[in-house]
Design an enzyme around this catalytic site. Structure first.
Site, PDB file in Angstrom:
ATOM      1  N   HIS A   1       0.813  -1.204   0.000  1.00 28.61           N
ATOM      2  CA  HIS A   1       0.000   0.000   0.000  1.00 28.61           C
ATOM      3  C   HIS A   1       0.851   1.262   0.000  1.00 28.61           C
ATOM      4  O   HIS A   1       0.454   2.286  -0.577  1.00 28.61           O
ATOM      5  CB  HIS A   1      -0.963  -0.005   1.189  1.00 28.61           C
TER       6      HIS A   1
ATOM      7  N   HIS B   1      -4.314  -5.955 -11.239  1.00 23.56           N
ATOM      8  CA  HIS B   1      -3.046  -5.302 -10.896  1.00 23.56           C
ATOM      9  C   HIS B   1      -2.004  -5.487 -11.996  1.00 23.56           C
ATOM     10  O   HIS B   1      -1.354  -4.529 -12.425  1.00 23.56           O
ATOM     11  CB  HIS B   1      -2.505  -5.858  -9.581  1.00 23.56           C
TER      12      HIS B   1
END
Length: 419
Positions: free
Chosen positions: A250, A386
């Site tokens: 993150h 992703h």
């Protein structure tokens, strides 16, 4: 700081990444099922499990990227996704979207911020692709988000509600906020409405300031009053969405998003500088790399650390490497520093060696600390979101703004105009 470009050594990887994007799209074709998109196993077969809202949204977005990248066969898949989100997943009684369904009926009827952010993203991408029903879906998604999820006083989103919106979870999460930033940037590109960009920037700066106070490790979990819960999920450290501690990936994903927010702001205002966002992006990425990359004797990023930077979950998640590559590309574009190009090459070669499955397609979603395929958190290869985004980002040399779907559409329009 003046934005400038650098080759980043992309001549070494761009072609391979663009080819990998097509392989990922080929793999995604198999995920279509009657009421949405299913969870794929290691071999690319749909598994027998309920359909997840976040997964159907992400694969609808993927299909739109495939179509906008020149793969005409994905038009039908975008339409299928829009139909699923307008139909079986949509709660006609209370509004919003069910978290999961099976055989067209709700299994989990909660209303969750994380997948609702992806409804916004999927709908906006379908609008960019010009698909029927997409504009109506986006309008509805915007209305639902505005009425229920946005918490302007905290620059966060409300995490989840009961099916009828009568009760909310006493928790606020940065993961859902992060994907709301991504969605708001995309919606801003489609609608031109400035408050989406304002909110994306406010959320990003808020998270950056929280991280700066903790040596650039992002606090992920808050109670309903906005107080940090540093020990949240200590007993479930490998949770796929709410792990204990600092989530290395993150830090990298927020780094890239911060630079996209800045780029969007610069497009909107010639006088905008955004140095705070560049500083935050650099510090977040540097901290994530220092804490996460090859810290336990083998290459790869660990999944999580404690608040002192010691590894907690040592599994290597494919999405973390994807976001590392994306952050390196973005930071290279903005800073011109050679180290980011070098890192991009290192992490791409790692992906080629350990993650990309040349036999069955897609990327292994999880490896253990020895870089062997494992399934402690993720089973199979649920989606290609992703990996596809990062392969297009670098392989097609996309800009930091606008967002992926709009950037691909603009490129397609330019190519048509110059033929």
């Amino acid at each position: 700081m003046t934005e400038r470009t650098t080759s980043l050594g992309r001549s070494e990887v761009a072609g391979a990444m663009r080819a990998e994007a097509d392989r990922l799209l080929d793999f995604a074709l198999a995920s279509r099922v009657e009421h949405g998109f299913g969870w794929l196993d290691e071999s690319g077969r749909v598994t027998d499990r309920p359909l997840e809202l976040w997964l159907t949204c992400r694969m609808t977005h993927v299909a739109a990227l495939g179509l906008l990248g020149g793969r005409a066969e994905f038009a039908e898949l975008v339409d299928h996704g829009v139909h699923a989100l307008s139909g079986a997943f949509h709660d006609l009684t209370h509004g919003g979207w069910f978290a999961s369904i099976d055989s067209g009926q709700p299994v989990d009827d909660r209303k969750q911020a994380y997948p609702h952010a992806f409804v916004l993203l999927a709908a906006s991408s379908a609008v960019v692709a010009g698909r029927p029903g997409a504009a109506e879906l986006l309008s509805l998604a915007r209305q639902v988000h505005e009425e229920h999820f946005w918490v302007g006083s905290k620059n966060l989103v409300q995490e989840s509600f009961s099916a009828d919106w009568s009760s909310s979870e006493p928790y606020l999460g940065v993961n859902a906020t992060m994907h709301t930033v991504e969605a708001f940037l995309a919606v801003h590109d489609v609608t031109g409405e400035p408050h989406y960009l304002d909110r994306a920037e406010a959320m990003t700066l808020q998270v950056a300031r929280w991280a700066r106070a903790r040596d650039w490790r992002i606090p992920e979990h808050f109670d309903e009053d906005g107080r940090v819960m540093p020990d949240y999920n200590r007993e479930r450290p490998a949770d796929p969405f709410r792990p204990f501690g600092a989530t290395v990936g993150h830090g990298l994903e927020w780094s890239r998003l911060a630079l996209s927010v800045r780029a969007s702001r610069m497009q909107a205002s010639a006088s905008y500088n955004g140095d705070e966002l560049v500083t935050a992006a650099t510090e977040l990425a540097d901290r994530a790399v220092a804490d996460g990359w090859a810290v336990d004797g083998a290459d790869g990023f660990v999944y999580t650390t404690d608040w002192d930077g010691h590894p907690v979950v040592r599994a290597r998640m494919h999405w973390v490497v994807c976001e590392a590559i994306g952050a390196a590309y973005a930071l290279g574009l903005v800073t011109g520093e050679k180290r980011w190009g070098d890192s991009l090459l290192t992490w791409w070669r790692y992906a080629e060696r350990y993650l990309i499955d040349t036999d069955h397609g897609s990327w292994h979603h999880e490896l253990d600390e020895h870089n062997l395929v494992s399934h402690g958190t993720w089973v199979g290869k649920p989606d290609v979101y992703h990996a596809l985004q990062i392969c297009l980002f670098v392989g097609d040399a996309l800009p930091l703004a606008p967002s992926f779907a709009t950037a691909l559409a603009e490129r397609m329009a330019t190519e048509r105009a110059t033929r």
